[in-house]
Structures are given as C-alpha cells and as structure tokens.
Design a protein around this motif. Structure first.
Motif, PDB file in Angstrom:
ATOM      1  N   ASP A  43     113.164  65.008  -9.901  1.00  0.00           N
ATOM      2  CA  ASP A  43     114.292  65.958  -9.808  1.00  0.00           C
ATOM      3  C   ASP A  43     114.019  67.181 -10.662  1.00  0.00           C
ATOM      4  O   ASP A  43     114.291  68.315 -10.266  1.00  0.00           O
ATOM      5  CB  ASP A  43     115.598  65.315 -10.303  1.00  0.00           C
ATOM      6  N   VAL A  44     113.500  66.935 -11.863  1.00  0.00           N
ATOM      7  CA  VAL A  44     113.226  68.039 -12.779  1.00  0.00           C
ATOM      8  C   VAL A  44     112.127  68.935 -12.191  1.00  0.00           C
ATOM      9  O   VAL A  44     112.239  70.165 -12.187  1.00  0.00           O
ATOM     10  CB  VAL A  44     112.803  67.500 -14.175  1.00  0.00           C
ATOM     11  N   ALA A  45     111.089  68.302 -11.646  1.00  0.00           N
ATOM     12  CA  ALA A  45     109.995  69.075 -11.043  1.00  0.00           C
ATOM     13  C   ALA A  45     110.526  69.920  -9.890  1.00  0.00           C
ATOM     14  O   ALA A  45     110.153  71.088  -9.725  1.00  0.00           O
ATOM     15  CB  ALA A  45     108.907  68.132 -10.550  1.00  0.00           C
ATOM     16  N   GLU A  46     111.436  69.340  -9.125  1.00  0.00           N
ATOM     17  CA  GLU A  46     112.018  70.071  -7.982  1.00  0.00           C
ATOM     18  C   GLU A  46     112.840  71.253  -8.487  1.00  0.00           C
ATOM     19  O   GLU A  46     112.682  72.383  -8.003  1.00  0.00           O
ATOM     20  CB  GLU A  46     112.896  69.130  -7.160  1.00  0.00           C
ATOM     21  N   ARG A  47     113.710  70.984  -9.461  1.00  0.00           N
ATOM     22  CA  ARG A  47     114.563  72.065  -9.986  1.00  0.00           C
ATOM     23  C   ARG A  47     113.684  73.193 -10.519  1.00  0.00           C
ATOM     24  O   ARG A  47     113.881  74.358 -10.201  1.00  0.00           O
ATOM     25  CB  ARG A  47     115.449  71.492 -11.096  1.00  0.00           C
ATOM     26  N   ASP A  48     112.667  72.821 -11.311  1.00  0.00           N
ATOM     27  CA  ASP A  48     111.806  73.849 -11.910  1.00  0.00           C
ATOM     28  C   ASP A  48     111.054  74.632 -10.832  1.00  0.00           C
ATOM     29  O   ASP A  48     111.006  75.852 -10.854  1.00  0.00           O
ATOM     30  CB  ASP A  48     110.797  73.212 -12.881  1.00  0.00           C
ATOM     31  N   TYR A  49     110.473  73.892  -9.875  1.00  0.00           N
ATOM     32  CA  TYR A  49     109.669  74.600  -8.860  1.00  0.00           C
ATOM     33  C   TYR A  49     110.530  75.584  -8.076  1.00  0.00           C
ATOM     34  O   TYR A  49     110.173  76.754  -7.914  1.00  0.00           O
ATOM     35  CB  TYR A  49     109.004  73.594  -7.890  1.00  0.00           C
ATOM     36  N   ILE A 275      87.534  83.083 -12.231  1.00  0.00           N
ATOM     37  CA  ILE A 275      87.927  81.736 -12.646  1.00  0.00           C
ATOM     38  C   ILE A 275      89.367  81.525 -12.187  1.00  0.00           C
ATOM     39  O   ILE A 275      90.260  82.276 -12.567  1.00  0.00           O
ATOM     40  CB  ILE A 275      87.831  81.581 -14.172  1.00  0.00           C
ATOM     41  N   VAL A 276      89.543  80.546 -11.351  1.00  0.00           N
ATOM     42  CA  VAL A 276      90.886  80.309 -10.819  1.00  0.00           C
ATOM     43  C   VAL A 276      91.438  79.032 -11.443  1.00  0.00           C
ATOM     44  O   VAL A 276      90.834  77.966 -11.312  1.00  0.00           O
ATOM     45  CB  VAL A 276      90.840  80.169  -9.283  1.00  0.00           C
ATOM     46  N   ASP A 277      92.527  79.167 -12.125  1.00  0.00           N
ATOM     47  CA  ASP A 277      93.123  78.028 -12.816  1.00  0.00           C
ATOM     48  C   ASP A 277      94.407  77.657 -12.077  1.00  0.00           C
ATOM     49  O   ASP A 277      95.371  78.422 -12.057  1.00  0.00           O
ATOM     50  CB  ASP A 277      93.424  78.454 -14.263  1.00  0.00           C
ATOM     51  N   LEU A 278      94.390  76.506 -11.448  1.00  0.00           N
ATOM     52  CA  LEU A 278      95.507  76.144 -10.574  1.00  0.00           C
ATOM     53  C   LEU A 278      96.355  75.036 -11.194  1.00  0.00           C
ATOM     54  O   LEU A 278      95.827  74.142 -11.847  1.00  0.00           O
ATOM     55  CB  LEU A 278      94.959  75.660  -9.225  1.00  0.00           C
ATOM     56  N   ASP A 279      97.637  75.108 -10.960  1.00  0.00           N
ATOM     57  CA  ASP A 279      98.544  74.029 -11.368  1.00  0.00           C
ATOM     58  C   ASP A 279      98.727  73.067 -10.196  1.00  0.00           C
ATOM     59  O   ASP A 279      98.604  73.473  -9.034  1.00  0.00           O
ATOM     60  CB  ASP A 279      99.930  74.611 -11.714  1.00  0.00           C
ATOM     61  N   PRO A 280      99.075  71.825 -10.493  1.00  0.00           N
ATOM     62  CA  PRO A 280      99.349  70.908  -9.371  1.00  0.00           C
ATOM     63  C   PRO A 280     100.672  71.256  -8.684  1.00  0.00           C
ATOM     64  O   PRO A 280     101.632  71.626  -9.363  1.00  0.00           O
ATOM     65  CB  PRO A 280      99.437  69.533 -10.040  1.00  0.00           C
ATOM     66  N   VAL A 281     100.688  71.163  -7.371  1.00  0.00           N
ATOM     67  CA  VAL A 281     101.961  71.294  -6.639  1.00  0.00           C
ATOM     68  C   VAL A 281     102.691  69.960  -6.819  1.00  0.00           C
ATOM     69  O   VAL A 281     102.091  68.900  -6.602  1.00  0.00           O
ATOM     70  CB  VAL A 281     101.696  71.546  -5.137  1.00  0.00           C
ATOM     71  N   PRO A 282     103.951  69.976  -7.242  1.00  0.00           N
ATOM     72  CA  PRO A 282     104.658  68.695  -7.382  1.00  0.00           C
ATOM     73  C   PRO A 282     104.610  67.897  -6.077  1.00  0.00           C
ATOM     74  O   PRO A 282     104.628  68.468  -4.989  1.00  0.00           O
ATOM     75  CB  PRO A 282     106.102  69.116  -7.710  1.00  0.00           C
ATOM     76  N   LYS A 283     104.561  66.590  -6.200  1.00  0.00           N
ATOM     77  CA  LYS A 283     104.483  65.718  -5.010  1.00  0.00           C
ATOM     78  C   LYS A 283     105.873  65.572  -4.413  1.00  0.00           C
ATOM     79  O   LYS A 283     106.614  64.623  -4.723  1.00  0.00           O
ATOM     80  CB  LYS A 283     103.915  64.348  -5.393  1.00  0.00           C
ATOM     81  N   PHE A 284     106.244  66.525  -3.582  1.00  0.00           N
ATOM     82  CA  PHE A 284     107.618  66.578  -3.088  1.00  0.00           C
ATOM     83  C   PHE A 284     107.949  65.529  -2.030  1.00  0.00           C
ATOM     84  O   PHE A 284     109.103  65.410  -1.620  1.00  0.00           O
ATOM     85  CB  PHE A 284     107.943  67.979  -2.565  1.00  0.00           C
ATOM     86  N   LEU A 285     106.940  64.777  -1.611  1.00  0.00           N
ATOM     87  CA  LEU A 285     107.257  63.711  -0.667  1.00  0.00           C
ATOM     88  C   LEU A 285     108.262  62.728  -1.310  1.00  0.00           C
ATOM     89  O   LEU A 285     109.134  62.173  -0.650  1.00  0.00           O
ATOM     90  CB  LEU A 285     105.967  62.991  -0.261  1.00  0.00           C
ATOM     91  N   LYS A 286     108.127  62.542  -2.590  1.00  0.00           N
ATOM     92  CA  LYS A 286     109.058  61.671  -3.340  1.00  0.00           C
ATOM     93  C   LYS A 286     110.494  62.204  -3.206  1.00  0.00           C
ATOM     94  O   LYS A 286     111.426  61.454  -2.915  1.00  0.00           O
ATOM     95  CB  LYS A 286     108.613  61.674  -4.808  1.00  0.00           C
TER      96      LYS A 286
END
Ligand code: PMT
Length: 385
Positions: A43-49, A275-286
C-alpha cells in the motif's frame, strides 16, 4: 482437452470460466485477501509511486471511456476482459529522445483478444502504441507492406488480391462485428508510467464485475525505471560541448540538467559514459490482486529465457500474489508452447505445431498439438524462429 480443477484451499464459489462457457478451465476468486484496513508495504509503495509520478494526460479520457464500456457490458450481463499487451518503455529524459524498451510485439495480447471476443467477452485492449492489434495484426506488421495485399481494380477501386480475399473477408467481418457491437475498446500506452496509471484505473473500474471481470496481463512490464526526481529534462549529451556555455550562463551554479543519477568515480571520464541508475518498479500485481480488483479473475504471464527457472518463477509468482493462473513462456519457444501454473494443480505444458504461429486456448491443441508435463528443448527449434 485441458482441465483445471479447483484447488482444495480455494473457495469454490464464485467461479468463472476463462475462455468460454463450455471451457474446462475454471477458476475461483483468490483465496485469502488481507485485512482491508491494515496498511501493508505494498500500500505504501502504491501511495508513494502514484503520488510521486505524474499521471498521464490521457488518464481521465481513458478512464471515462473504460467506465462507459464496462457499464454498458455489465448491464448486458456480458463478461469483460482487460487484456494488456506489448512492451512498456522507460524514458531516460523528460523530453524523451532515449528510452529503454521491453521485448514484446503484442502477438500474444492481440491474438488472445480475438479469442476472447470469439468466446463472448467484451475486450478492453490496453496495448503499447503501434504494437499489434486484434484483427489488423494479420496485415499491419506483415513482412510484406500491407499495400502488397491490394491492387487497383479495372474501375479504379482498391481490391484485395485474389489469394488473400477469403481470409481477409473473414477477418474483416469479425472486426466489423466486434466494432458494431461495441465489443472492443483499444487504449494505447507507451511508458511504464502510462501503463501503471491506466491499469490501476481500469482494474478498479472492473471491481464491481466480480469474477465476470478477467484481467489477462500479457504486457511485458518494465521492472526498473528512472524516478522523476532523477530524470533530466533535456536530451542527455554525449559530449561536454555545451558545458562552457552553461557555466558562463550560470556562473558555476550546478546545472539542474546534469545527468547525475549515479554517484561513483568511473575510470572512463564521465563525459564519455552513460551510467543509468534505475529504481525497481514496485510489484503492483500484489496491489492489483489484493486491492484494485480483488474479486476479479487474474491471469498473469511470466517470461524467462532460461528453461531451468521458468516453472519455478511462475510458481513463485503464484505463491507471492495469490492469483488464479500464471502462464509461463520462454522467449525462444513462446509461439509454440506455454506452461499453465495454477494453485493446487500440476503444471501443464500446452504445445501447438510450429506451423501454427499462435497459442491461445484449447482450440489450438487438437490440431496436432499436445499437452504434457514437460517443456520442449529450445535447442530443438529451427534457427531464427
Ligand atoms: O507480445 P509477444 O511478442 O507475443 O510476447 C508475449 C510475451 C512473451 C511478452 C508474453 O507472453 C509475456 O510473457 N508477458 C509477460 C512479460 C513480463 O512482464 O514478464 P515478467 O516475468 O517480467 O513479469 C511477470 C509478471 O510480473 C507480470 O505479470 C507483471 O504483471 C508482473 N509485474 C512485473 C513488473 C512489475 N513492476 N510489477 C508486476 O507486477
């Protein structure tokens, strides 16, 4: 035939069939949903994203179109499927010149959409812009230019070449019939961000459909992205030719447009590296399974290149997200075989002869195809296929 029994642990009602009324593939609503009042890390990851990333300009329009479409078909008692299709991009610049892409032509999604329509579903086709579309896919990305299917008739009209006419007529009739009955809504996306916003919105709209709403997630979803606070506005420069100009203008104030998303001291001068520094996309399937469409039927795909890990990863996905079906496929054999991994059931490989270029449902199996409990050896496939 391919049959899946309901696992013991999953309540047997409500149920829904994936492909048609008579299909043997029957699934139930997901078993256990978390307490809706408790805030989880998902939920937090969703709200933040969704707070930190900008909603696409098209979101409102697509949401309105999808709502009208869903309401229309719900009133008619028709099942609705959201098919996602094609690859998502990860832009490296706000004014995007460069982006990272995910592999997918859209064949699986576009072909599946046709089969869903044939089985009586209304289809929301959320697809990567310019990837394959249901029906037009037979011609739009053919090795020949689509104009090669046509010639000029004696009266100056445009006529399909003799050898293509019967198939084209069949496809045209199917397409027109879907259009006439308002059975197909096509919505394009490009970036991972567009995709996630629209996916969430449509999944939430489908919630009232309960198990008559199917989410069939065949899109190739980026796992990594550049978050907005680290994305530069303008095209990333490959030389420092503009540095002096910028420095004199800004009097040594650090430019906001410096591409500086990785803090290291590379041996090769920075001006020559990207140099490309990428963050993970939250696993929104959850989030989709637990919150956006908790009563819906959810089918996801798992793509791998290493046959040794495919089934394990598909099983892991099912355990982690607790949805109804994971369809696993390997990049090299995806057109001829897939593996169905469902709760409480043994894995089923479905295979079609290689001359048939699509796998979708059981209709393809009897025609020389087969089911089994083991994968093909990718090394057995012809070169270049
Ligand atoms: O279009 P074609 O050329 O015919 O190719 C079809 C296909 C191979 C793309 C298709 O059959 C397929 O496998 N699609 C899924 C590709 C994919 O994203 O696989 P994955 O293993 O990276 O992701 C698996 C699951 O995780 C997906 O269901 C996705 O919804 C989920 N996911 C992924 C990323 C993310 N940030 N959140 C997620 O929830």
């Amino acid at each position: 035939t391919l049959s899946f029994n309901l696992p013991e642990s999953v309540p047997s009602s409500p149920t829904s069939s994936v492909f048609s009324d008579s299909s043997e593939i029957t699934m139930s609503s997901a078993s256990s949903r978390p307490d809706s009042t408790r805030q989880t890390s998902a939920d937090v990851a969703e709200r933040d994203y969704f707070n930190e990333n900008p909603a696409p300009a098209s979101l409102e329009k697509y949401t309105k179109q999808a709502k009208e479409f869903i309401d229309f078909h719900a009133a008619a008692g028709r099942r609705v499927v959201l098919v996602t299709s094609g690859g998502t991009t990860v832009p490296l610049e706000r004014q995007t010149v460069r982006f990272i892409d995910n592999f997918s032509a859209g064949t699986r999604g576009a072909t599946s959409a046709e089969y869903f329509l044939e089985s009586g579903y209304a289809v929301i086709f959320l697809h990567r812009q310019f990837s394959l579309l249901p029906y037009s896919r037979h011609y739009s990305h053919a090795t020949d230019c689509f104009l090669d299917f046509l010639h000029e008739g004696p009266d100056g009209s445009v006529v399909a070449n003799e050898e293509y006419q019967s198939k084209m007529l069949k496809v045209l009739r199917q397409y027109n019939s879907a259009k006439k009955q308002n059975l197909l809504l096509t919505l394009p996306f490009t970036t991972i961000n567009d995709y996630l916003f629209v996916l969430r919105s449509i999944a939430q709209l489908m919630r009232p459909l309960g198990p008559s709403g199917l989410l069939y997630l065949a899109a190739a979803v980026s796992d990594f992205f550049v978050p907005p606070e680290r994305m530069v506005e303008h095209k990333i420069q490959s030389t420092n030719a503009t540095d002096s100009q910028k420095n004199s203008a800004k009097e040594n104030v650090e430019s906001e447009e410096t591409f500086d998303n990785f803090d290291s001291s590379p041996a090769v001068p920075r001006s020559k590296r990207l140099i490309v520094d990428l963050d993970p996309v939250p696993k929104f399937l959850k989030n989709l399974v637990d919150g956006w469409a908790p009563e819906g039927m959810i089918v996801s795909f798992k793509l791998e290149t290493d046959p040794e890990i495919l089934v394990h990863k598909a099983q892991y996905s099912l355990d982690r997200y607790q949805h109804h079906l994971v369809i696993g496929n390997l990049l090299s054999t995806r057109k001829w075989e897939v593996v169905f991994v469902a709760p409480g059931q043994s894995d089923k490989w479905i295979r079609v002869p290689r001359r048939r270029k699509t796998i979708v449902g059981k209709e393809n199996i009897p025609d020389g195809g087969e089911e089994s409990d083991r994968p093909l050896n990718p090394n057995d496939l012809p070169e270049g296929e």
